[in-house]
Design a protein around this motif. Structure first.
Motif, short mmCIF file in Angstrom:
data_model
loop_
_atom_site.label_atom_id
_atom_site.label_comp_id
_atom_site.label_asym_id
_atom_site.label_seq_id
_atom_site.Cartn_x
_atom_site.Cartn_y
_atom_site.Cartn_z
N ARG A 1 0.82 -1.21 0.00
CA ARG A 1 0.00 0.00 0.00
C ARG A 1 0.86 1.26 0.00
O ARG A 1 0.54 2.25 -0.68
CB ARG A 1 -0.93 -0.01 1.20
N ARG A 2 1.94 1.24 0.77
CA ARG A 2 2.83 2.41 0.81
C ARG A 2 3.46 2.65 -0.56
O ARG A 2 3.57 3.79 -1.02
CB ARG A 2 3.91 2.21 1.85
N LYS B 1 0.91 4.11 -2.86
CA LYS B 1 0.65 5.50 -2.51
C LYS B 1 1.77 6.41 -3.02
O LYS B 1 1.53 7.51 -3.56
CB LYS B 1 0.51 5.62 -1.00
N LYS C 1 1.53 6.92 -6.79
CA LYS C 1 0.44 7.84 -7.13
C LYS C 1 0.86 9.29 -6.89
O LYS C 1 0.55 10.18 -7.69
CB LYS C 1 -0.80 7.51 -6.31
N GLU C 2 1.59 9.53 -5.79
CA GLU C 2 2.03 10.90 -5.48
C GLU C 2 3.02 11.40 -6.53
O GLU C 2 2.94 12.54 -7.00
CB GLU C 2 2.65 10.95 -4.09
#
Length: 352
Positions: free
Chosen positions: A264-265, A268, A271-272
């Protein structure tokens, strides 16, 4: 004379009492659920009974909360069997000729709701008679299950149980041993007719196959049980195995949670970064536009120069033009110095 008169009167009374009568005695009938019940009602007629024949069966429910219900009727040479909804299609006269003296009925596919007192009424004027039959519906024992309640280990206490799924009371139980000597252990003899046998300080001699038979007044059912009395297990090893298994399970769960969190990290972060790249950023100035602006500024400067300072200005190398873009990208080809052609006029030099 008086004696003769008395005999005549006695004969007359006797003839009158020989009118319509039901010969079937009152009785109680027990049947199993799902079976067919035969309710007898046989009658005799006398010469005095000249009226139309009417036969009626009534039901008095066992709860005594409801009024008597007509369940089937014979009147005017016709049969009416749809009076009582609960027995519709399940109650019938047994005889095709009711005038012969048989008003008996059959009730098929008995249900517990059929329990009650049934009354047969026969009328042929001037004669009238009735009899009652008590019907009891019982449930056969079925779905009987035999099992051991406890640990079948040497020295332990446990119970042998025999439980039917359904069956009307009273129920009778009987245990038997089918294997080896076919003799029940002596300590169990007092409980051979009980649904539960309590076993104390079990030994290996108790091992074997047992049967339990359950009975009531309308049927019976049976189940089998295999009993294996074994030495005690290593409890310490069992507990240690359980603890190790639990720890391994927790470790596996922790690893899964860690991997999911890490994934998940990463998602994330991606995506950033993708979002930052797509933001609108002013593009850097091109080298061509920088050079052109510099040359344009020189043109304006040269246009204002006098012949006296023109010589010093022309000696300045063009390749020393301060440009941030030229210094940052030396691999790109350097623009050649612009060739300037001067013509002189009386009011000063003109750049062509």
């Amino acid at each position: 004379m008086e004696l003769l008169l008395g005999l005549v009167l006695l004969c007359g009374v006797a003839d009158f009492t020989r009118g319509l009568s039901i010969t079937t005695p009152e009785q109680t009938i027990e049947k199993a659920k799902g079976e067919t019940a035969y309710l007898p009602c046989k009658f005799t007629l006398s010469q005095e009974d000249q009226g139309p024949l009417d036969i009626e069966w009534l039901l008095s429910p066992s709860d005594n909360q409801q009024v008597d219900q007509v369940i089937i009727l014979y009147s005017g040479d016709k049969i009416y069997d749809d009076y009582y909804q609960d027995l519709k299609g399940r109650v019938h006269f047994t005889s095709s000729d009711l005038k012969s003296g048989d008003a008996s009925i059959n009730i098929t596919n008995l249900q517990l709701s059929d329990i009650g007192t049934y009354q047969c009424k026969v009328k042929k004027a001037p004669g009238v008679a009735n009899k009652k039959v008590l019907l009891t519906v019982l449930v056969k024992p079925s779905g009987t299950r035999c099992f051991v309640d406890g640990s079948e280990e040497i020295g332990n206490d446990f119970k042998l149980k025999c439980e039917p799924k359904e069956g009307s009371l009273p129920l009778r139980y009987e245990w038997q041993k089918l294997s080896d000597s076919q003799k029940m252990p002596t300590p169990w003899l007092a409980e051979m007719t009980s649904p539960v046998i309590s076993v104390k300080n079990a030994t290996s001699e108790y091992s074997g196959t047992y049967s339990c038979t359950v009975q009531n007044r309308v049927g019976s059912d049976q189940c089998l049980l295999r009993l294996d009395v074994v030495p005690p297990t290593n409890r310490a090893g069992t507990i240690a195995g359980a603890v190790i298994g639990t720890l391994l399970a927790l470790l596996l769960i922790s690893i899964i949670i860690f991997c999911c969190h890490k994934k998940r990290r990463e998602e994330k972060y991606e995506k950033e970064v993708h979002h930052d790249i797509r933001e609108d950023v002013p593009p850097p100035k091109s080298r061509t536009s920088t050079a052109r602006s510099y040359i344009g500024s020189n043109h304006s400067s040269l246009g204002s120069m006098s012949p006296s300072n023109m010589e010093g200005y022309s000696k300045t190398p063009y390749n020393q033009v301060p440009s941030e873009d030229f210094d940052r990208a030396p691999q790109s080809p350097t623009l050649a110095p612009a060739k300037l052609k001067y013509t002189y006029k009386t009011d000063g030099p003109t750049v062509v």
